[in-house]
Design an enzyme around this catalytic site. Structure first.
Site, PDB file in Angstrom:
ATOM      1  N   GLU A   1     -16.544   5.656   5.171  1.00  0.00           N
ATOM      2  CA  GLU A   1     -15.782   5.044   6.270  1.00  0.00           C
ATOM      3  C   GLU A   1     -15.780   5.990   7.451  1.00  0.00           C
ATOM      4  O   GLU A   1     -16.401   7.054   7.399  1.00  0.00           O
ATOM      5  CB  GLU A   1     -14.356   4.738   5.803  1.00  0.00           C
ATOM      6  CG  GLU A   1     -13.609   5.968   5.316  1.00  0.00           C
ATOM      7  CD  GLU A   1     -12.242   5.655   4.717  1.00  0.00           C
ATOM      8  OE1 GLU A   1     -11.668   4.614   5.075  1.00  0.00           O
ATOM      9  OE2 GLU A   1     -11.770   6.458   3.915  1.00  0.00           O
TER      10      GLU A   1
ATOM     11  N   ARG B   1       0.838  -1.207   0.000  1.00  0.00           N
ATOM     12  CA  ARG B   1       0.000   0.000   0.000  1.00  0.00           C
ATOM     13  C   ARG B   1       0.872   1.256   0.000  1.00  0.00           C
ATOM     14  O   ARG B   1       0.567   2.247  -0.672  1.00  0.00           O
ATOM     15  CB  ARG B   1      -0.951  -0.015   1.214  1.00  0.00           C
ATOM     16  CG  ARG B   1      -1.998   1.082   1.154  1.00  0.00           C
ATOM     17  CD  ARG B   1      -3.086   0.896   2.180  1.00  0.00           C
ATOM     18  NE  ARG B   1      -2.601   1.054   3.539  1.00  0.00           N
ATOM     19  CZ  ARG B   1      -3.347   0.840   4.629  1.00  0.00           C
ATOM     20  NH1 ARG B   1      -4.612   0.469   4.508  1.00  0.00           N
ATOM     21  NH2 ARG B   1      -2.844   1.010   5.827  1.00  0.00           N
TER      22      ARG B   1
ATOM     23  N   LYS C   1      -2.907   6.716   0.781  1.00  0.00           N
ATOM     24  CA  LYS C   1      -2.871   7.075   2.206  1.00  0.00           C
ATOM     25  C   LYS C   1      -1.942   8.284   2.373  1.00  0.00           C
ATOM     26  O   LYS C   1      -0.763   8.156   2.709  1.00  0.00           O
ATOM     27  CB  LYS C   1      -2.397   5.872   3.026  1.00  0.00           C
ATOM     28  CG  LYS C   1      -2.696   5.984   4.503  1.00  0.00           C
ATOM     29  CD  LYS C   1      -2.656   4.633   5.162  1.00  0.00           C
ATOM     30  CE  LYS C   1      -2.593   4.700   6.658  1.00  0.00           C
ATOM     31  NZ  LYS C   1      -3.736   5.343   7.298  1.00  0.00           N
TER      32      LYS C   1
HETATM   33  N1  PMP Z   1      -9.654   4.525   6.746  1.00  0.00           N
HETATM   34  C1  PMP Z   1      -8.799   5.538   6.966  1.00  0.00           C
HETATM   35  C2  PMP Z   1      -9.156   6.888   6.453  1.00  0.00           C
HETATM   36  C3  PMP Z   1      -7.608   5.313   7.668  1.00  0.00           C
HETATM   37  O1  PMP Z   1      -6.757   6.315   7.886  1.00  0.00           O
HETATM   38  C4  PMP Z   1      -7.314   4.005   8.135  1.00  0.00           C
HETATM   39  C5  PMP Z   1      -6.018   3.720   8.834  1.00  0.00           C
HETATM   40  N2  PMP Z   1      -5.913   4.323  10.079  1.00  0.00           N
HETATM   41  C6  PMP Z   1      -8.252   2.980   7.917  1.00  0.00           C
HETATM   42  C7  PMP Z   1      -9.402   3.278   7.188  1.00  0.00           C
HETATM   43  C8  PMP Z   1      -8.006   1.585   8.392  1.00  0.00           C
HETATM   44  O2  PMP Z   1      -6.945   1.005   7.668  1.00  0.00           O
HETATM   45  P1  PMP Z   1      -6.026  -0.131   8.292  1.00  0.00           P
HETATM   46  O3  PMP Z   1      -6.935  -1.250   8.667  1.00  0.00           O
HETATM   47  O4  PMP Z   1      -5.088  -0.477   7.189  1.00  0.00           O
HETATM   48  O5  PMP Z   1      -5.350   0.465   9.481  1.00  0.00           O
END
Ligand code: PMP
Length: 288
Positions: A182, A50, A149
């Site tokens: 989300e 990622r 990200k």
């Molecule tokens: N959505 C956002 C906007 C995030 O920043 C994150 C990570 N903190 C997640 C979802 C969850 O991702 P992960 O399970 O890879 O931590």
């Protein structure tokens, strides 16, 4: 704590960036948040992928390879020496001048910090948490794809502030079409009639690694799951709801915009997946 910066491990005093760094001036950069469980890096390959995908999407040429960076991270965990921890991996465009142009930045800044993680209180997992829908929307993919990200979290931060103002710790963010995307730093799932549903990538989400892990666990646990389009109505009328993230793991949600979800306590499917997740990471379960 253990800090690695631009190719070597450094002490805390040396772990500083320039005020000309475009990560700071413009949010021009990317990051990862990674967990260490039992002295091992959880889903390292997925995080590296990622991270490099994010870099590619923003034309940031990282001064390393996934293998070399993976080695550095493993070395960092060894130096850190503790079994449980959190890694913040960051790359910025580096120091430039006071204009936007990344061409003026000489070299990217690449660093990671390994430190303790402040976990949510155990009560959140036992009782579940209330959330609200924020008016601050997730960015549209044709503006800045949420799959990248990036260091641009201001709209998520404003949604977090809205959550706080409403007496909650998390907020649900919608996309430009008003569909559920989300939470501010976590993905979201609902359970309806025994099946799992979560917003599909095209709804404008970060493709969370915990989200992916939960989808895999659902197969193993015989819980049907689908990636789909969800509206607030789907949240309000869900039997269960939970959010997922590297820091939060799996947190039950029991109230959304004042509507009680299911029985107002963590549901059966949520608990099943939460325990399966804890088994996978090997972390002790003080809650279940
Ligand atoms: N959505 C956002 C906007 C995030 O920043 C994150 C990570 N903190 C997640 C979802 C969850 O991702 P992960 O399970 O890879 O931590």
């Amino acid at each position: 704590m253990t800090v690695y910066m631009n190719g070597r491990f450094v002490g805390k005093e040396e772990a500083v960036v320039s005020v000309y760094d475009h990560g700071l001036l413009y949010g021009d950069g990317i990051f990862e948040g990674i967990r260490i469980y039992g002295g091992r890096i959880f889903r390292l390959a997925e995080h590296l992928r990622r991270f490099f995908d994010s870099a590619k999407a923003i034309l940031l040429e990282l001064p390393t390879t996934p293998d070399a960076l993976g080695e550095a991270l493993l070395e960092g965990v060894k130096r850190y020496g503790r079994d449980e921890g959190y890694i913040r991996l960051v790359a910025t465009r580096g120091a430039g001048d006071l204009g936007l142009d990344p061409a003026k930045c000489s070299a990217p800044t690449l660093f990671f910090i390994i430190d303790t993680i402040s976990l949510y209180p155990e009560e959140f997992y036992r009782k579940g948490i209330p959330v609200v829908t924020a008016s601050s929307r997730r960015l549209p993919a044709d503006g800045l794809d949420p799959r990248v990200k990036t260091l641009n979290y201001l709209n998520n931060i404003l949604a977090k502030v809205e959550a706080r103002q409403a007496g909650c710790i998390e907020a649900v963010m919608l996309n430009q079409r008003g569909e559920v995307a989300e939470c501010t730093a976590d993905n979201i799932f609902v359970v309806k009639d025994g099946g799992l549903a979560t917003p599909a990538p095209h709804c404008g989400i970060l493709q969370g690694i915990t989200r992916q892990t939960v989808l895999e666990l659902a197969v193993r646990e015989d819980v049907p799951a689908r990636e789909t389009v969800l509206t607030r109505f789907d949240l309000y009328t869900a039997d269960e709801c939970f959010m997922t993230g590297s820091g939060a793991e799996i947190v039950p949600v029991v109230r959304i915009d004042g509507r009680t979800i299911g029985g107002g306590r963590p549901g059966e499917v949520t608990e099943k997946l939460r325990l399966a997740f804890r088994r996978l990471t090997g972390s002790s379960d003080s809650v279940g």
